[in-house]
Design an enzyme around this catalytic site. Structure first.
Site, PDB file in Angstrom:
ATOM      1  N   GLY A 124       0.831  -1.196   0.000  1.00 59.51           N
ATOM      2  CA  GLY A 124       0.000   0.000   0.000  1.00 59.51           C
ATOM      3  C   GLY A 124       0.866   1.247   0.000  1.00 59.51           C
ATOM      4  CB  CYS A 159       5.866   2.023   7.219  1.00 56.25           C
ATOM      5  SG  CYS A 159       5.219   3.515   6.437  1.00 56.25           S
ATOM      6  CG  LEU A 160       6.354   0.947   1.068  1.00 51.07           C
ATOM      7  CD1 LEU A 160       5.631   1.237  -0.243  1.00 51.07           C
ATOM      8  CD2 LEU A 160       7.424  -0.109   0.867  1.00 51.07           C
ATOM      9  CG  HIS A 212       0.585   6.521   5.899  1.00 48.90           C
ATOM     10  ND1 HIS A 212       1.713   7.146   6.385  1.00 48.90           N
ATOM     11  CD2 HIS A 212       0.958   5.242   5.645  1.00 48.90           C
ATOM     12  CE1 HIS A 212       2.723   6.295   6.414  1.00 48.90           C
ATOM     13  NE2 HIS A 212       2.279   5.125   5.986  1.00 48.90           N
ATOM     14  CD  GLN A 265       3.379   5.693   2.734  1.00 49.45           C
ATOM     15  OE1 GLN A 265       2.347   5.190   2.317  1.00 49.45           O
ATOM     16  NE2 GLN A 265       4.417   4.978   3.161  1.00 49.45           N
ATOM     17  CG  HIS A 294       0.078   0.903   7.252  1.00 52.33           C
ATOM     18  ND1 HIS A 294       1.047   0.600   8.185  1.00 52.33           N
ATOM     19  CD2 HIS A 294       0.663   1.706   6.340  1.00 52.33           C
ATOM     20  CE1 HIS A 294       2.178   1.217   7.838  1.00 52.33           C
ATOM     21  NE2 HIS A 294       1.968   1.881   6.721  1.00 52.33           N
ATOM     22  CD  GLU A 295      -0.996   2.440   2.904  1.00 52.59           C
ATOM     23  OE1 GLU A 295      -0.641   3.624   2.857  1.00 52.59           O
ATOM     24  OE2 GLU A 295      -0.186   1.504   2.992  1.00 52.59           O
TER      25      GLU A 295
END
Length: 186
Positions: free
Chosen positions: A50, A109-110, A156, A55, A152-153
């Site tokens: 995701g 997480c990216l 963000h 991000q 998670h997204e």
């Protein structure tokens, strides 16, 4: 399509953007199609599941998720795809119902590559969102990888980082040099 730079939790200027409570997207918006394509390309290059707009530096309520295909091993040793990959583009997503029951998951997480920690998440969530066309949709009782990635997204988009959800910071560890142990990141 073009890859974009992924903002990082451990860079102070990037973190300011990641901590922003994102503004809603006004739909329809033709310019978002290019952004979504760039986001999928960026996420795939980083081996993610995701990616949220903040991000890549944009404080808007837009995120993407791709649940990888599922394979089943046959008796002869071959693998057969039993469920195709599923792609989601979510504008202005909101969690409207939760299971009320938490499970701990190893999460990464990216925006903090290689780092993972135990994060409590709901076992399932129902999410209301808009498609790029503006049409309202609902994902009911999303569980497993999809349910985790949605939580998670959406975090963000509200300026909440996965590291803030970790209850025991002793579970946060760097798996960069242990690639066989690295779970999927969002």
């Amino acid at each position: 399509m073009a890859q974009r730079r992924i903002f990082r939790i451990d860079h102070p200027e990037d973190k300011k953007v990641l901590k922003t409570n994102c503004r809603p997207v006004k739909l329809p918006d033709r310019t978002l199609k290019q952004l979504v394509g760039d986001m999928f390309e960026t996420m795939e290059a980083a081996n993610g599941v995701g990616l949220a707009a903040p991000q890549v530096g944009l404080p808007i309520q837009l995120c993407i998720i791709e649940v990888p295909p599922e394979y089943e091993q046959q008796e002869d040793g071959t693998e057969v795809e039993v469920a195709p990959a599923q792609r989601y583009v979510l504008c202005n997503p909101k969690i409207v119902k939760t299971s009320g029951e938490e499970i701990m998951r190893d999460e990464g997480c990216l925006s903090l590559p290689g780092w993972f920690g135990q994060v409590p998440r709901q076992t399932w969530v129902t999410v209301e969102y808009q498609e790029l066309s503006g049409k309202t949709r609902r994902l009911r009782k999303a569980d497993g990888l999809l349910g985790w990635a949605l939580q998670h997204e959406i975090d963000h988009l509200q300026g909440i980082l996965f590291t803030e959800r970790i209850r025991d910071l002793n579970t946060l560890r760097d798996l960069t040099n242990e690639p066989e142990e690295i779970p999927a990141s969002a």
